[in-house]
Scaffold this motif. Structure first.
Motif, short mmCIF file in Angstrom:
data_model
loop_
_atom_site.label_atom_id
_atom_site.label_comp_id
_atom_site.label_asym_id
_atom_site.label_seq_id
_atom_site.Cartn_x
_atom_site.Cartn_y
_atom_site.Cartn_z
N GLY A 1 0.81 -1.21 0.00
CA GLY A 1 0.00 0.00 0.00
C GLY A 1 0.84 1.26 0.00
O GLY A 1 0.35 2.33 0.35
N ALA A 2 2.09 1.14 -0.41
CA ALA A 2 3.01 2.28 -0.35
C ALA A 2 2.61 3.35 -1.35
O ALA A 2 2.30 3.07 -2.50
CB ALA A 2 4.43 1.83 -0.62
N LYS A 3 2.63 4.59 -0.87
CA LYS A 3 2.33 5.72 -1.73
C LYS A 3 3.58 6.53 -2.03
O LYS A 3 3.55 7.44 -2.83
CB LYS A 3 1.27 6.61 -1.09
CG LYS A 3 -0.06 5.89 -0.92
CD LYS A 3 -1.08 6.79 -0.30
CE LYS A 3 -2.39 6.00 -0.15
NZ LYS A 3 -3.39 6.76 0.56
N SER A 4 4.66 6.20 -1.34
CA SER A 4 5.91 6.90 -1.60
C SER A 4 7.08 5.94 -1.37
O SER A 4 6.91 4.82 -0.87
CB SER A 4 6.05 8.12 -0.69
OG SER A 4 6.18 7.71 0.65
N THR A 5 8.23 6.41 -1.73
CA THR A 5 9.43 5.58 -1.61
C THR A 5 9.76 5.28 -0.15
O THR A 5 10.22 4.17 0.16
CB THR A 5 10.62 6.30 -2.27
OG1 THR A 5 10.24 6.65 -3.60
CG2 THR A 5 11.83 5.43 -2.29
N HIS B 1 7.84 4.67 2.30
CA HIS B 1 7.03 3.56 2.79
C HIS B 1 7.60 2.22 2.31
O HIS B 1 7.57 1.23 3.04
CB HIS B 1 5.58 3.72 2.37
CG HIS B 1 4.91 4.88 3.02
ND1 HIS B 1 4.62 6.03 2.33
CD2 HIS B 1 4.53 5.09 4.30
CE1 HIS B 1 4.05 6.89 3.15
NE2 HIS B 1 3.99 6.34 4.36
N GLU B 2 8.10 2.19 1.09
CA GLU B 2 8.72 0.97 0.58
C GLU B 2 10.00 0.65 1.35
O GLU B 2 10.27 -0.50 1.67
CB GLU B 2 9.02 1.10 -0.90
CG GLU B 2 7.77 1.16 -1.75
CD GLU B 2 8.09 1.31 -3.22
OE1 GLU B 2 9.27 1.20 -3.60
OE2 GLU B 2 7.14 1.54 -3.99
#
Length: 62
Positions: A16-20, A22-23
């Motif tokens: 559900g990552a919206k940006s790097t 979060h990954e």
């Protein structure tokens, strides 16, 4: 139990990552899970060695 929770979190955060960032955090969660499993395995091995030493008739090491 902690390792399992970290692994589950590591799977779902990147999904559900919206940006790097979060990954990256998800990858760190997976890495911490692997380290937690490793530490648990080491502690279990230390416990079994201690039990073997307690059962043996050898004098304790200096």
């Amino acid at each position: 139990m902690l390792g399992i929770l970290e692994k589950v979190g590591g799977f779902f955060v990147p999904a559900g990552a919206k940006s790097t960032i979060h990954e990256i955090l998800g990858t760190l969660g997976m890495s911490f899970a692997v380290m937690t499993f490793g530490i648990a395995a080491l502690l279990n091995e230390f416990k079994s060695v201690r039990q073997l030493l307690e059962k043996s008739k050898l004098p304790p090491p200096l």
